[in-house]
Write a protein that holds these residues in place. Structure first.
Motif, short mmCIF file in Angstrom:
data_model
loop_
_atom_site.label_atom_id
_atom_site.label_comp_id
_atom_site.label_asym_id
_atom_site.label_seq_id
_atom_site.Cartn_x
_atom_site.Cartn_y
_atom_site.Cartn_z
N ARG A 123 -8.10 -5.02 12.61
CA ARG A 123 -7.82 -3.76 11.66
C ARG A 123 -6.85 -4.26 10.59
O ARG A 123 -6.35 -3.43 9.97
N VAL A 124 -6.18 -5.43 10.75
CA VAL A 124 -5.39 -5.87 9.81
C VAL A 124 -5.95 -6.67 8.69
O VAL A 124 -6.91 -7.71 8.96
N HIS A 125 -5.90 -6.38 7.37
CA HIS A 125 -6.62 -7.04 6.57
C HIS A 125 -5.75 -8.11 5.58
O HIS A 125 -4.40 -7.63 5.16
N HIS B 220 0.67 -1.19 -0.03
CA HIS B 220 -0.17 0.05 -0.09
C HIS B 220 0.83 1.25 0.05
O HIS B 220 0.24 2.36 -0.21
N GLU C 124 -11.45 -11.85 2.36
CA GLU C 124 -10.39 -11.52 3.01
C GLU C 124 -10.61 -11.99 4.45
O GLU C 124 -11.56 -12.13 4.89
N ARG D 75 -16.74 -8.11 -1.52
CA ARG D 75 -16.83 -8.17 -0.04
C ARG D 75 -17.55 -9.38 0.52
O ARG D 75 -17.94 -9.29 1.82
N GLU E 291 -5.83 -1.12 -4.53
CA GLU E 291 -6.85 -1.92 -5.44
C GLU E 291 -6.02 -2.53 -6.53
O GLU E 291 -5.20 -1.89 -7.15
N PRO F 119 -2.98 -2.48 6.31
CA PRO F 119 -3.66 -1.86 7.44
C PRO F 119 -4.98 -1.31 6.91
O PRO F 119 -5.91 -1.01 7.65
N HIS F 120 -5.53 -1.59 5.64
CA HIS F 120 -6.61 -1.09 5.01
C HIS F 120 -6.85 -2.08 3.73
O HIS F 120 -6.02 -3.01 3.56
N LYS F 121 -7.86 -1.69 3.13
CA LYS F 121 -8.12 -2.62 1.79
C LYS F 121 -7.31 -1.91 0.60
O LYS F 121 -7.46 -2.74 -0.36
N LYS F 122 -6.61 -0.94 0.49
CA LYS F 122 -5.67 -0.71 -0.56
C LYS F 122 -4.37 -1.68 -0.36
O LYS F 122 -4.04 -1.94 0.61
N LEU G 173 -9.87 -10.45 8.18
CA LEU G 173 -9.70 -8.95 9.11
C LEU G 173 -9.70 -9.41 10.26
O LEU G 173 -10.50 -9.89 11.17
#
Length: 226
Positions: free
Chosen positions: A215-217, A150, A210, A205, A182, A177-180, A212
């Motif tokens: 907060r870790v993806h 990311h 994924e 989704r 893409e 740490p997030h969905k990024k 989770l």
């Protein structure tokens, strides 16, 4: 180093289960997300062997201090240009404490916390990747990118890296740490659903698209080239 330690713990547990199976083995439950939390199945070194090729341009010294293994310093640009790390080492080799190929865990006072039936990281390292003559096989089975992908600044840089990786490895695991970021299918990858164990739409989704936790993806992709 966290990913290497987690893989080492997983494979050592699986090898130990092959020698002394756990008292209770949960039945398979296809389609559930809790499967990833289960203890690994009994495996022998003949069933699965993991070789790690670590690289990090910024924290290689910290990795080497933590894992006691050589870590390359290749950048994303280096990998996008076709380079791969050459130094690698096996995880979870079977053996006893007296086996010189096994490095026992040590406690702060220097005492070993490893029993004769446990296994650990071997000390040997290898310096070269043998060239693969079969173009139908990847150079590496899996690439794991932990808290780094990311950080790539532009889509063109991300495209260059991922298209190159899609020709070198079958699986891509992204921990972030997030969905990024893409990732697009035109870059050589399919997103993989871990519950159904089949491909799914990019950015899906659906349950299993994924993992989770705190907060870790974690997302998994499969190369279109293998």
């Amino acid at each position: 180093g966290e990913v290497t330690e987690a893989l080492g713990d997983w494979i050592r547990t699986a090898y130990n289960h092959s020698k002394s199976p756990p008292k209770q083995i949960l039945p398979n439950r296809p389609g559930t997300l809790r499967d990833w939390k289960r203890s690994p199945p009994p495996l022998s070194p003949n069933d699965l062997r993991i070789e790690v090729y670590p690289t990090d341009p910024y924290t290689a010294p910290a990795y080497e201090q933590r894992i006691h293994r050589t870590c390359a310093t290749l950048s994303f640009q280096d990998i996008a240009s076709g380079e791969l790390p050459t130094s690698h080492f096996p995880l979870g080799s079977m053996g006893s404490v007296n086996d010189e190929s096994v490095l026992p865990n040590t406690l702060p006072d220097g005492e070993s916390n490893q029993t004769e039936d446990e296994v650990d990281l071997p000390t040997e390292e290898h310096e070269n990747i043998e060239p693969m003559n079969d173009s139908d096989n990847p150079h590496l089975e899996m690439a794991i990118c932990s808290f780094a992908l990311h950080l790539i600044e532009t889509p063109s840089q991300l495209y260059g890296l991922l298209t190159e990786l899609s020709q070198k490895t079958r699986w891509l695991v992204v921990i972030a740490p997030h969905k990024k970021p893409e990732i697009k299918s035109s870059w050589g990858w399919l997103q993989w659903n871990l519950a159904t164990w089949e491909s799914t739409e990019m950015g899906s989704r659906d349950p299993g698209s994924e993992i989770l936790q705190e907060r870790v993806h974690l997302r998994v992709y499969r190369s279109l080239n293998f």
